[in-house]
Design a protein around this motif. Structure first.
Motif, mmCIF file in Angstrom:
data_model
loop_
_atom_site.group_PDB
_atom_site.id
_atom_site.type_symbol
_atom_site.label_atom_id
_atom_site.label_comp_id
_atom_site.label_asym_id
_atom_site.label_seq_id
_atom_site.Cartn_x
_atom_site.Cartn_y
_atom_site.Cartn_z
ATOM 1 N N SER A 1 0.874 -1.265 0.104
ATOM 2 C CA SER A 1 0.072 0.091 0.027
ATOM 3 C C SER A 1 0.937 1.338 0.068
ATOM 4 C CB SER A 1 -0.834 -0.086 1.115
ATOM 5 O OG SER A 1 -0.092 0.008 2.351
ATOM 6 N N GLU A 2 2.089 1.080 0.652
ATOM 7 C CA GLU A 2 2.758 2.332 0.710
ATOM 8 C C GLU A 2 3.306 2.639 -0.811
ATOM 9 O OE1 GLU A 2 7.340 3.718 2.349
ATOM 10 O OE2 GLU A 2 6.762 1.734 2.322
ATOM 11 N N ALA A 3 3.579 1.576 -1.377
ATOM 12 C CA ALA A 3 4.055 1.903 -2.585
ATOM 13 C C ALA A 3 3.085 2.365 -3.915
ATOM 14 C CB ALA A 3 4.680 0.524 -3.538
ATOM 15 N N LEU A 4 1.930 2.002 -3.638
ATOM 16 C CA LEU A 4 0.863 2.339 -4.406
ATOM 17 C C LEU A 4 0.377 3.611 -4.202
ATOM 18 C CD1 LEU A 4 -1.619 1.645 -6.123
ATOM 19 C CD2 LEU A 4 -2.947 1.073 -4.125
ATOM 20 N N TYR A 5 0.489 4.180 -2.799
ATOM 21 C CA TYR A 5 0.064 5.386 -2.618
ATOM 22 C C TYR A 5 1.466 6.250 -2.869
ATOM 23 C CZ TYR A 5 -4.428 4.673 -0.342
ATOM 24 O OH TYR A 5 -5.677 4.252 -0.378
ATOM 25 N N THR A 6 2.329 5.969 -2.948
ATOM 26 C CA THR A 6 3.718 6.869 -3.294
ATOM 27 C C THR A 6 3.322 7.043 -4.908
ATOM 28 O OG1 THR A 6 4.943 5.920 -1.710
ATOM 29 C CG2 THR A 6 6.157 6.916 -3.344
ATOM 30 N N VAL A 7 3.148 6.029 -5.412
ATOM 31 C CA VAL A 7 3.290 5.984 -7.030
ATOM 32 C C VAL A 7 1.713 6.950 -7.502
ATOM 33 C CG1 VAL A 7 2.564 4.907 -9.161
ATOM 34 C CG2 VAL A 7 4.140 4.048 -7.765
ATOM 35 N N ILE A 8 0.849 7.189 -6.713
ATOM 36 C CA ILE A 8 -0.243 7.891 -6.860
ATOM 37 C C ILE A 8 0.166 9.293 -6.658
ATOM 38 C CG2 ILE A 8 -2.654 8.770 -5.846
ATOM 39 C CD1 ILE A 8 -3.150 5.567 -5.629
ATOM 40 N N GLY A 9 0.811 9.537 -5.357
ATOM 41 C CA GLY A 9 1.330 10.912 -5.212
ATOM 42 C C GLY A 9 2.293 11.426 -5.996
ATOM 43 N N VAL A 10 3.234 10.542 -6.643
ATOM 44 C CA VAL A 10 4.059 11.277 -7.444
ATOM 45 C C VAL A 10 3.315 11.561 -8.941
ATOM 46 C CG1 VAL A 10 5.901 10.167 -8.970
ATOM 47 C CG2 VAL A 10 6.160 9.946 -6.579
ATOM 48 N N GLY A 11 2.461 10.688 -9.180
ATOM 49 C CA GLY A 11 1.704 10.971 -10.419
ATOM 50 C C GLY A 11 1.092 12.416 -10.211
ATOM 51 N N MET A 12 0.456 12.505 -9.204
ATOM 52 C CA MET A 12 -0.212 14.011 -8.975
ATOM 53 C C MET A 12 0.723 15.071 -9.187
ATOM 54 S SD MET A 12 -2.912 12.653 -6.034
ATOM 55 C CE MET A 12 -3.752 14.024 -5.898
ATOM 56 N N VAL A 13 2.016 14.920 -8.329
ATOM 57 C CA VAL A 13 2.868 15.890 -8.337
ATOM 58 C C VAL A 13 3.511 16.073 -10.102
ATOM 59 C CG1 VAL A 13 5.296 16.550 -7.894
ATOM 60 C CG2 VAL A 13 3.651 15.422 -6.074
ATOM 61 N N ALA A 14 3.391 14.860 -10.566
ATOM 62 C CA ALA A 14 4.009 15.041 -11.981
ATOM 63 C C ALA A 14 2.724 16.031 -12.757
ATOM 64 C CB ALA A 14 4.282 13.736 -12.574
ATOM 65 N N LEU A 15 1.462 15.500 -12.756
ATOM 66 C CA LEU A 15 0.539 16.216 -13.396
ATOM 67 C C LEU A 15 0.618 17.668 -12.742
ATOM 68 C CD1 LEU A 15 -2.097 16.288 -14.695
ATOM 69 C CD2 LEU A 15 -3.305 15.474 -12.783
ATOM 70 N N GLY A 16 0.581 18.251 -11.342
ATOM 71 C CA GLY A 16 0.787 19.554 -11.134
ATOM 72 C C GLY A 16 1.932 20.413 -11.649
#
Length: 126
Positions: free
Chosen positions: A102-117
């Motif tokens: 779950s840590e890896a999943l949420y990290t990837v989601i967060g990184v994707g959101m930062v990249a989108l920003g």
């Protein structure tokens, strides 16, 4: 098999050389497998160390704050910094999750959101 092939294989020492070559390939395979698995285990331990995640998050927050903040001052749109900040928050929250995937999943989601920003920031600057 054709008689000529049987005769070629039956030459003195030919089957022994083939067997020796196969044994050599087996040794190379076994040693290479052990070395590669050992390296992967070591790299996995190093890359999975908490300090790597903490330093990575700190760098992402600094770079995100500077890049997205400068973007807001340049173009005045709040959406890029909002999306990026939410992504950084998801990444920070992931540090507190158990290491069960779950840590890896949420990290990837967060990184994707930062990249989108950052992408929105880039588009808003044009």
């Amino acid at each position: 098999m054709r008689p000529t092939m049987v005769a070629a294989l039956a030459k003195p020492g030919r089957l022994d050389r083939i067997a020796i070559a196969l044994s050599g390939l087996c040794i190379v395979h076994c040693l290479a497998t052990a070395v590669v698995l050992g390296l992967l285990a070591s790299a996995g331990g190093l890359l999975g160390a908490p300090i790597i995640h903490e330093v990575g998050l700190a760098l992402a927050m600094i770079l995100g704050a500077v890049a997205l903040g400068l973007g807001v001052m340049e173009h005045g749109f709040l959406l890029p910094v909002s999306v990026g900040a939410l992504g950084l928050g998801v990444m920070a929250g992931a540090l507190g999750l158990p290491h069960d995937g779950s840590e890896a999943l949420y990290t990837v989601i967060g990184v994707g959101m930062v990249a989108l920003g950052h992408r929105l920031n880039f588009l808003a600057a044009d």
